[in-house]
Scaffold this motif. Structure first.
Motif, PDB file in Angstrom:
ATOM      1  N   ARG A 186      40.810  36.726  29.972  1.00  0.00           N
ATOM      2  CA  ARG A 186      40.903  36.140  31.318  1.00  0.00           C
ATOM      3  C   ARG A 186      40.944  37.223  32.367  1.00  0.00           C
ATOM      4  N   ARG A 187      41.693  38.294  32.042  1.00  0.00           N
ATOM      5  CA  ARG A 187      41.748  39.415  33.009  1.00  0.00           C
ATOM      6  C   ARG A 187      40.353  39.991  33.255  1.00  0.00           C
ATOM      7  N   LEU A 188      39.612  40.161  32.186  1.00  0.00           N
ATOM      8  CA  LEU A 188      38.254  40.699  32.332  1.00  0.00           C
ATOM      9  C   LEU A 188      37.375  39.764  33.152  1.00  0.00           C
ATOM     10  N   GLY A 189      37.505  38.480  32.957  1.00  0.00           N
ATOM     11  CA  GLY A 189      36.715  37.516  33.726  1.00  0.00           C
ATOM     12  C   GLY A 189      37.032  37.583  35.201  1.00  0.00           C
ATOM     13  N   ILE A 190      38.360  37.665  35.474  1.00  0.00           N
ATOM     14  CA  ILE A 190      38.748  37.755  36.896  1.00  0.00           C
ATOM     15  C   ILE A 190      38.186  39.021  37.532  1.00  0.00           C
ATOM     16  N   ALA A 191      38.235  40.145  36.763  1.00  0.00           N
ATOM     17  CA  ALA A 191      37.701  41.414  37.302  1.00  0.00           C
ATOM     18  C   ALA A 191      36.204  41.304  37.588  1.00  0.00           C
ATOM     19  N   LEU A 192      35.482  40.688  36.619  1.00  0.00           N
ATOM     20  CA  LEU A 192      34.029  40.525  36.819  1.00  0.00           C
ATOM     21  C   LEU A 192      33.726  39.608  37.993  1.00  0.00           C
ATOM     22  N   LEU A 193      34.530  38.523  38.069  1.00  0.00           N
ATOM     23  CA  LEU A 193      34.328  37.594  39.176  1.00  0.00           C
ATOM     24  C   LEU A 193      34.579  38.281  40.523  1.00  0.00           C
ATOM     25  N   SER A 194      35.592  39.118  40.567  1.00  0.00           N
ATOM     26  CA  SER A 194      35.896  39.845  41.804  1.00  0.00           C
ATOM     27  C   SER A 194      34.759  40.802  42.167  1.00  0.00           C
ATOM     28  N   LEU A 195      34.245  41.487  41.138  1.00  0.00           N
ATOM     29  CA  LEU A 195      33.151  42.439  41.388  1.00  0.00           C
ATOM     30  C   LEU A 195      31.908  41.727  41.912  1.00  0.00           C
ATOM     31  N   VAL A 196      31.594  40.570  41.307  1.00  0.00           N
ATOM     32  CA  VAL A 196      30.438  39.786  41.772  1.00  0.00           C
ATOM     33  C   VAL A 196      30.641  39.328  43.210  1.00  0.00           C
ATOM     34  N   ALA A 197      31.891  38.891  43.482  1.00  0.00           N
ATOM     35  CA  ALA A 197      32.192  38.433  44.838  1.00  0.00           C
ATOM     36  C   ALA A 197      32.008  39.566  45.854  1.00  0.00           C
ATOM     37  N   ILE A 198      32.431  40.781  45.460  1.00  0.00           N
ATOM     38  CA  ILE A 198      32.276  41.937  46.361  1.00  0.00           C
ATOM     39  C   ILE A 198      30.797  42.239  46.620  1.00  0.00           C
ATOM     40  N   PHE A 199      29.973  42.277  45.559  1.00  0.00           N
ATOM     41  CA  PHE A 199      28.537  42.525  45.719  1.00  0.00           C
ATOM     42  C   PHE A 199      27.872  41.436  46.559  1.00  0.00           C
ATOM     43  N   LEU A 200      28.273  40.192  46.327  1.00  0.00           N
ATOM     44  CA  LEU A 200      27.700  39.083  47.084  1.00  0.00           C
ATOM     45  C   LEU A 200      28.051  39.200  48.557  1.00  0.00           C
ATOM     46  N   ALA A 201      29.296  39.539  48.816  1.00  0.00           N
ATOM     47  CA  ALA A 201      29.715  39.701  50.212  1.00  0.00           C
ATOM     48  C   ALA A 201      28.966  40.848  50.889  1.00  0.00           C
ATOM     49  N   ALA A 202      28.794  41.968  50.137  1.00  0.00           N
ATOM     50  CA  ALA A 202      28.055  43.122  50.685  1.00  0.00           C
ATOM     51  C   ALA A 202      26.608  42.759  50.973  1.00  0.00           C
ATOM     52  N   PHE A 203      25.980  41.983  50.061  1.00  0.00           N
ATOM     53  CA  PHE A 203      24.581  41.582  50.265  1.00  0.00           C
ATOM     54  C   PHE A 203      24.441  40.703  51.503  1.00  0.00           C
ATOM     55  N   ILE A 204      25.408  39.753  51.629  1.00  0.00           N
ATOM     56  CA  ILE A 204      25.361  38.858  52.797  1.00  0.00           C
ATOM     57  C   ILE A 204      25.510  39.654  54.088  1.00  0.00           C
ATOM     58  N   LEU A 205      26.419  40.619  54.085  1.00  0.00           N
ATOM     59  CA  LEU A 205      26.608  41.455  55.277  1.00  0.00           C
ATOM     60  C   LEU A 205      25.357  42.272  55.590  1.00  0.00           C
ATOM     61  N   LEU A 206      24.682  42.781  54.541  1.00  0.00           N
ATOM     62  CA  LEU A 206      23.456  43.560  54.749  1.00  0.00           C
ATOM     63  C   LEU A 206      22.356  42.714  55.353  1.00  0.00           C
ATOM     64  N   VAL A 207      22.213  41.475  54.819  1.00  0.00           N
ATOM     65  CA  VAL A 207      21.193  40.562  55.361  1.00  0.00           C
ATOM     66  C   VAL A 207      21.476  40.249  56.820  1.00  0.00           C
ATOM     67  N   VAL A 208      22.761  39.986  57.113  1.00  0.00           N
ATOM     68  CA  VAL A 208      23.139  39.689  58.498  1.00  0.00           C
ATOM     69  C   VAL A 208      22.853  40.875  59.406  1.00  0.00           C
ATOM     70  N   TYR A 209      23.161  42.079  58.912  1.00  0.00           N
ATOM     71  CA  TYR A 209      22.948  43.298  59.717  1.00  0.00           C
ATOM     72  C   TYR A 209      21.467  43.524  60.021  1.00  0.00           C
ATOM     73  N   LEU A 210      20.603  43.269  59.013  1.00  0.00           N
ATOM     74  CA  LEU A 210      19.170  43.512  59.193  1.00  0.00           C
ATOM     75  C   LEU A 210      18.490  42.437  60.026  1.00  0.00           C
ATOM     76  N   ASN A 211      19.018  41.245  60.064  1.00  0.00           N
ATOM     77  CA  ASN A 211      18.329  40.142  60.725  1.00  0.00           C
ATOM     78  C   ASN A 211      18.914  39.759  62.077  1.00  0.00           C
TER      79      ASN A 211
END
Length: 325
Positions: free
Chosen positions: A24-49
């Motif tokens: 479960r700990r590993l899942g939470i860590a992976l989920l957090s990492l995915v959430a961070i990448f997703l948030a970064a991607f969304i911010l990049l798209v917003v910045y470029l557009n």
């Protein structure tokens, strides 16, 4: 160090320690990492557009840059207008002014010459609008050079005009004896019978018959070169140096009204008709020299004769009669 968490067990009526599973700990860590990448991607798209967020200073600089581009555009349009006006002046300069004053036109390559050699605009390179600034500066430099060339040309034309005015005033252009005082033109330029030997002899001037004491006029501006009787056959005579290669001679005078070295204007009385020297009767013998050669004076009376009067003088001068000297 992570905190230990407990939960209340109602069956045992006691607190039990919560044991975390490793998966479960590993899942939470992976989920957090995915959430961070997703948030970064969304911010990049917003910045470029979305429009870039600018500071007040950046906005002010952008306004200044836009205004500069506008000013350079207006400057280039003004230079286009100046170029058109200058081109018209250059055309008149080459095809009217310089042509009238018998001066060579200025070659087009000299008027349009640029600036060779080293790069004069190196300090303007490396900016966002370097091309616009360099092209405008180069146009300004070339236009300035064209104006300098044209200014020097107009200075030259002014000097030529001044010389032309002096030349027109200096050239012998009137009859040396007025028509109202003239009895007749006794002889013209060409082969005539000598009054003493009765043989044909070339007559290098024109003879104007008039009463003794009739005023004789300077036919152009100049300086009195001679006023004496030390030339064979001419008697009392005057030589008037007009400059530009022209000299006029007035012979057989009764007396002088000028002195050597004196400057006179066209129409000034310089002497009086007489019959001194080798002369048969009172008259004025008149000659014109150009670059030391005697030429026909009949071509130099345009200053005070009408076309009808000139035709009459021309007919009389062409008669192969006897000269008076």
């Amino acid at each position: 160090m992570s905190k230990v968490k407990y939960y209340y067990d109602s069956e045992t009526l006691s607190y039990q320690k919560i044991e975390r599973k490793k998966g479960r700990r590993l899942g939470i860590a992976l989920l957090s990492l995915v959430a961070i990448f997703l948030a970064a991607f969304i911010l990049l798209v917003v910045y470029l557009n979305l429009p870039q967020i600018q500071t007040p200073k950046e906005k002010a600089l952008k306004r200044e840059l836009t205004n500069m581009q506008l000013q350079y555009g207006m400057l280039n349009r003004k230079m286009d207008q100046i170029q058109d006006v200058l081109g018209n002046i250059e055309d008149r300069d080459n095809n009217i002014y310089r042509l009238y004053f018998e001066s060579n036109p200025i070659p087009e390559e000299q008027r349009r010459a640029g600036f060779g050699g080293v790069n004069r605009y190196r300090n303007l390179e490396g900016y966002d609008n370097s091309k616009l600034i360099m092209e405008t500066t180069q146009r300004m430099d070339i236009l300035t050079k064209q104006i300098v060339v044209q200014s020097r040309s107009l200075d030259e034309i002014a000097e030529l005009a001044k010389e032309k005015e002096q030349l027109l005033s200096a050239i012998p252009a009137i009859q040396p004896v007025r028509n109202e005082n003239l009895k007749r033109i006794a002889s013209g330029f060409g082969w005539r019978n000598d009054p003493f030997t009765k043989v044909k002899k070339f007559h290098y001037g024109m003879d104007f018959t008039a009463p003794r004491g009739t005023p004789v006029y300077a036919t152009g501006d100049g300086r009195i070169e001679r006023a004496d009787n030390r030339a064979t056959g001419y008697g009392n005579h005057i030589r008037l140096d007009h400059g530009y290669g022209y000299t006029s001679l007035y012979a057989h005078l009764y007396k002088y009204n000028v002195r050597v070295g004196q400057r006179v204007k066209r129409g000034d009385v310089i002497g009086f008709v007489g019959s001194t020297g080798r002369s048969e009767a009172p008259h004025l013998h008149y000659e014109i020299y150009k670059d030391g050669e005697r030429i026909n004076p009949i071509n130099f009376y345009y200053g005070n004769l009408s076309p009808e009067e000139f035709d009459q003088v021309l007919q009389q001068a062409q008669q192969e009669n006897q000269s008076l000297d």
